[in-house]
Design a protein around this motif. Sequence first.
Motif, mmCIF file in Angstrom:
data_model
loop_
_atom_site.group_PDB
_atom_site.id
_atom_site.type_symbol
_atom_site.label_atom_id
_atom_site.label_comp_id
_atom_site.label_asym_id
_atom_site.label_seq_id
_atom_site.Cartn_x
_atom_site.Cartn_y
_atom_site.Cartn_z
ATOM 1 N N THR A 76 0.834 -1.200 0.000
ATOM 2 C CA THR A 76 0.000 0.000 0.000
ATOM 3 C C THR A 76 0.872 1.255 0.000
ATOM 4 O O THR A 76 2.025 1.237 0.413
ATOM 5 N N SER B 10 0.550 5.936 -0.168
ATOM 6 C CA SER B 10 -0.237 7.164 -0.124
ATOM 7 C C SER B 10 0.507 8.207 -0.935
ATOM 8 O O SER B 10 1.609 7.958 -1.434
ATOM 9 N N GLN C 186 -4.714 7.351 -1.961
ATOM 10 C CA GLN C 186 -4.404 6.103 -1.254
ATOM 11 C C GLN C 186 -4.456 4.986 -2.283
ATOM 12 O O GLN C 186 -5.372 4.963 -3.107
ATOM 13 N N ALA D 269 -2.771 0.809 -3.725
ATOM 14 C CA ALA D 269 -2.083 -0.463 -3.506
ATOM 15 C C ALA D 269 -1.516 -0.949 -4.832
ATOM 16 O O ALA D 269 -2.077 -0.707 -5.894
ATOM 17 N N PHE E 11 -5.483 3.220 -7.201
ATOM 18 C CA PHE E 11 -5.524 4.219 -6.143
ATOM 19 C C PHE E 11 -6.751 5.101 -6.307
ATOM 20 O O PHE E 11 -7.334 5.176 -7.390
#
Length: 112
Positions: free
Chosen positions: A26, A28, A48, A50, A64
């Motif tokens: 993951t 951000s 956010q 992955a 995302f």
Amino acid sequence: QCDLQGLWRNELGSNMTVSALDVSGTFSGSYHTAVAATNKQILVSPLQGAQQHPGDKGQPTFGFTVQWQFADSMTAFVGQCFVDRRGKETLETTWLLQEEVPSRKDVWKATR
């Protein structure tokens, strides 16, 4: 091998910054779009996401979401990172933008 971490720019001049991936894949970051269907001031917006663990080819898929700070909408992006023979990394993505609408009967016009 493709590495999502860093600064990315698209052909329209939008900028995206992706943090380092954690052990589960993951990440951000932030997205600053150069284009928007609004007369409000465009603000940098959080994202956010992955990434699938890269295979032997090192060209992983990822997804995302961006929570726009200047509009009542969100965008989901999915794509794959590619590396050419010269080592240049390119993200190929598809996106859907969902706007807030006043009622359920208006949902037909909420997605682009």
